[in-house]
Design a protein around this motif. Structure first.
Motif, PDB file in Angstrom:
ATOM      1  N   LEU A 120     -52.321  80.891 110.554  1.00 56.26           N
ATOM      2  CA  LEU A 120     -51.305  80.754 109.501  1.00 56.26           C
ATOM      3  C   LEU A 120     -50.344  79.599 109.779  1.00 56.26           C
ATOM      4  N   GLN A 121     -50.031  79.348 111.053  1.00 53.43           N
ATOM      5  CA  GLN A 121     -49.167  78.221 111.399  1.00 53.43           C
ATOM      6  C   GLN A 121     -49.772  76.901 110.936  1.00 53.43           C
ATOM      7  N   ARG A 122     -51.080  76.851 110.895  1.00 54.17           N
ATOM      8  CA  ARG A 122     -51.781  75.625 110.500  1.00 54.17           C
ATOM      9  C   ARG A 122     -52.242  75.659 109.049  1.00 54.17           C
ATOM     10  N   ASN A 123     -51.828  76.709 108.329  1.00 55.89           N
ATOM     11  CA  ASN A 123     -52.194  76.864 106.914  1.00 55.89           C
ATOM     12  C   ASN A 123     -53.699  76.810 106.696  1.00 55.89           C
ATOM     13  N   LEU A 124     -54.436  77.491 107.554  1.00 50.18           N
ATOM     14  CA  LEU A 124     -55.892  77.521 107.448  1.00 50.18           C
ATOM     15  C   LEU A 124     -56.342  78.856 106.863  1.00 50.18           C
ATOM     16  N   SER A 125     -57.412  78.811 106.090  1.00 49.16           N
ATOM     17  CA  SER A 125     -57.986  80.040 105.542  1.00 49.16           C
ATOM     18  C   SER A 125     -58.904  80.677 106.582  1.00 49.16           C
ATOM     19  N   LEU A 126     -59.242  81.936 106.343  1.00 48.64           N
ATOM     20  CA  LEU A 126     -60.225  82.613 107.185  1.00 48.64           C
ATOM     21  C   LEU A 126     -61.538  81.835 107.169  1.00 48.64           C
ATOM     22  N   GLN A 127     -61.896  81.358 105.985  1.00 46.56           N
ATOM     23  CA  GLN A 127     -63.150  80.629 105.832  1.00 46.56           C
ATOM     24  C   GLN A 127     -63.141  79.326 106.637  1.00 46.56           C
ATOM     25  N   ALA A 128     -62.022  78.619 106.632  1.00 50.32           N
ATOM     26  CA  ALA A 128     -61.948  77.355 107.370  1.00 50.32           C
ATOM     27  C   ALA A 128     -62.133  77.591 108.868  1.00 50.32           C
ATOM     28  N   VAL A 129     -61.501  78.622 109.392  1.00 54.44           N
ATOM     29  CA  VAL A 129     -61.646  78.922 110.822  1.00 54.44           C
ATOM     30  C   VAL A 129     -63.074  79.376 111.100  1.00 54.44           C
ATOM     31  N   GLY A 130     -63.618  80.211 110.225  1.00 53.26           N
ATOM     32  CA  GLY A 130     -65.001  80.660 110.392  1.00 53.26           C
ATOM     33  C   GLY A 130     -65.977  79.497 110.413  1.00 53.26           C
ATOM     34  N   GLN A 131     -65.796  78.556 109.484  1.00 54.71           N
ATOM     35  CA  GLN A 131     -66.680  77.386 109.445  1.00 54.71           C
ATOM     36  C   GLN A 131     -66.526  76.552 110.716  1.00 54.71           C
ATOM     37  N   GLY A 132     -65.302  76.439 111.216  1.00 60.10           N
ATOM     38  CA  GLY A 132     -65.068  75.681 112.443  1.00 60.10           C
ATOM     39  C   GLY A 132     -65.755  76.289 113.653  1.00 60.10           C
ATOM     40  N   LEU A 133     -65.940  77.608 113.599  1.00 60.58           N
ATOM     41  CA  LEU A 133     -66.585  78.307 114.710  1.00 60.58           C
ATOM     42  C   LEU A 133     -68.051  78.624 114.454  1.00 60.58           C
ATOM     43  N   GLY A 134     -68.480  78.477 113.211  1.00 61.56           N
ATOM     44  CA  GLY A 134     -69.861  78.794 112.882  1.00 61.56           C
ATOM     45  C   GLY A 134     -70.091  80.284 112.660  1.00 61.56           C
ATOM     46  N   VAL A 135     -69.027  80.987 112.205  1.00 63.67           N
ATOM     47  CA  VAL A 135     -69.150  82.404 111.885  1.00 63.67           C
ATOM     48  C   VAL A 135     -68.597  82.621 110.480  1.00 63.67           C
ATOM     49  N   THR A 136     -68.763  83.817 109.949  1.00 63.64           N
ATOM     50  CA  THR A 136     -68.287  84.104 108.599  1.00 63.64           C
ATOM     51  C   THR A 136     -66.785  84.381 108.601  1.00 63.64           C
ATOM     52  N   TYR A 137     -66.177  84.256 107.431  1.00 62.28           N
ATOM     53  CA  TYR A 137     -64.750  84.576 107.318  1.00 62.28           C
ATOM     54  C   TYR A 137     -64.530  86.062 107.591  1.00 62.28           C
ATOM     55  N   GLN A 138     -65.533  86.895 107.277  1.00 64.53           N
ATOM     56  CA  GLN A 138     -65.413  88.325 107.549  1.00 64.53           C
ATOM     57  C   GLN A 138     -65.280  88.587 109.059  1.00 64.53           C
ATOM     58  N   GLN A 139     -66.011  87.807 109.835  1.00 64.24           N
ATOM     59  CA  GLN A 139     -65.935  87.970 111.290  1.00 64.24           C
ATOM     60  C   GLN A 139     -64.547  87.586 111.795  1.00 64.24           C
ATOM     61  N   ILE A 140     -63.985  86.516 111.269  1.00 66.05           N
ATOM     62  CA  ILE A 140     -62.635  86.111 111.671  1.00 66.05           C
ATOM     63  C   ILE A 140     -61.641  87.218 111.300  1.00 66.05           C
ATOM     64  N   ARG A 141     -61.804  87.790 110.118  1.00 73.23           N
ATOM     65  CA  ARG A 141     -60.922  88.882 109.691  1.00 73.23           C
ATOM     66  C   ARG A 141     -61.035  90.069 110.654  1.00 73.23           C
ATOM     67  N   LYS A 142     -62.234  90.378 111.104  1.00 69.84           N
ATOM     68  CA  LYS A 142     -62.427  91.476 112.052  1.00 69.84           C
ATOM     69  C   LYS A 142     -61.775  91.154 113.403  1.00 69.84           C
ATOM     70  N   TYR A 143     -61.866  89.898 113.834  1.00 71.67           N
ATOM     71  CA  TYR A 143     -61.175  89.490 115.062  1.00 71.67           C
ATOM     72  C   TYR A 143     -59.670  89.683 114.898  1.00 71.67           C
ATOM     73  N   GLU A 144     -59.141  89.224 113.771  1.00 62.40           N
ATOM     74  CA  GLU A 144     -57.702  89.292 113.538  1.00 62.40           C
ATOM     75  C   GLU A 144     -57.200  90.732 113.479  1.00 62.40           C
ATOM     76  N   SER A 145     -57.986  91.633 112.949  1.00 64.49           N
ATOM     77  CA  SER A 145     -57.565  93.033 112.840  1.00 64.49           C
ATOM     78  C   SER A 145     -57.733  93.772 114.164  1.00 64.49           C
ATOM     79  N   GLY A 146     -58.497  93.191 115.084  1.00 64.30           N
ATOM     80  CA  GLY A 146     -58.756  93.849 116.353  1.00 64.30           C
ATOM     81  C   GLY A 146     -59.918  94.818 116.292  1.00 64.30           C
ATOM     82  N   SER A 147     -60.582  94.887 115.144  1.00 63.12           N
ATOM     83  CA  SER A 147     -61.715  95.818 115.031  1.00 63.12           C
ATOM     84  C   SER A 147     -62.951  95.293 115.746  1.00 63.12           C
ATOM     85  N   ASN A 148     -63.060  93.977 115.924  1.00 61.11           N
ATOM     86  CA  ASN A 148     -64.120  93.379 116.736  1.00 61.11           C
ATOM     87  C   ASN A 148     -63.463  92.599 117.873  1.00 61.11           C
TER      88      ASN A 148
END
Length: 126
Positions: free
Chosen positions: A19-47
């Motif tokens: 959020l500090q960098r104004n990035l979407s879940l999708q942008a971070v996911g693309q940068g890592l080669g994973v889905t935005y859903q996976q980033i959301r799971k990381y952020e929630s602590g569920s994965n």
């Protein structure tokens, strides 16, 4: 299933960096080669974030991997009394260079220790 507090902390730090960098879940996911859903799971602590993914996230954000652990008990600058000050914490987290942030935090701790030692009465010489 209860979530591990450490995983939740790392996820919250990930979200804050994103959020500090104004990035979407999708942008971070693309940068890592994973889905935005996976980033959301990381952020929630569920994965849990693996060590290799945590390293790649740190590279992606241009931060030290240790930044994900800051604020946990016994880790880094959070042990210092000034770290409890939200305005000081906000200032430190805005410093993108991890080396500069680390050195500034060390300087603040040293100044705090010096101030505390000056409050101790000096022994009287006979």
């Amino acid at each position: 299933m209860s979530l591990d507090p450490v995983d939740q902390h790392i996820g919250a730090r990930l979200r804050a960096f994103r959020l500090q960098r104004n990035l979407s879940l999708q942008a971070v996911g693309q940068g890592l080669g994973v889905t935005y859903q996976q980033i959301r799971k990381y952020e929630s602590g569920s994965n849990r974030v693996s060590a290799s993914t945590l390293y790649r996230l740190a590279e992606f954000f241009g931060i030290d991997p240790c930044a994900f652990f800051e604020g946990l008990p016994g880790v880094g600058p959070s042990d210092s009394a000034w770290e409890g000050d939200p305005s000081m914490r906000a200032v430190l987290t805005r410093i993108p260079d991890p080396d500069l942030r680390h050195h500034l935090a060390a300087l603040l701790r040293a100044l705090e220790l010096r101030d505390q030692s000056e409050d101790v009465p000096k022994p009287v010489q006979s």
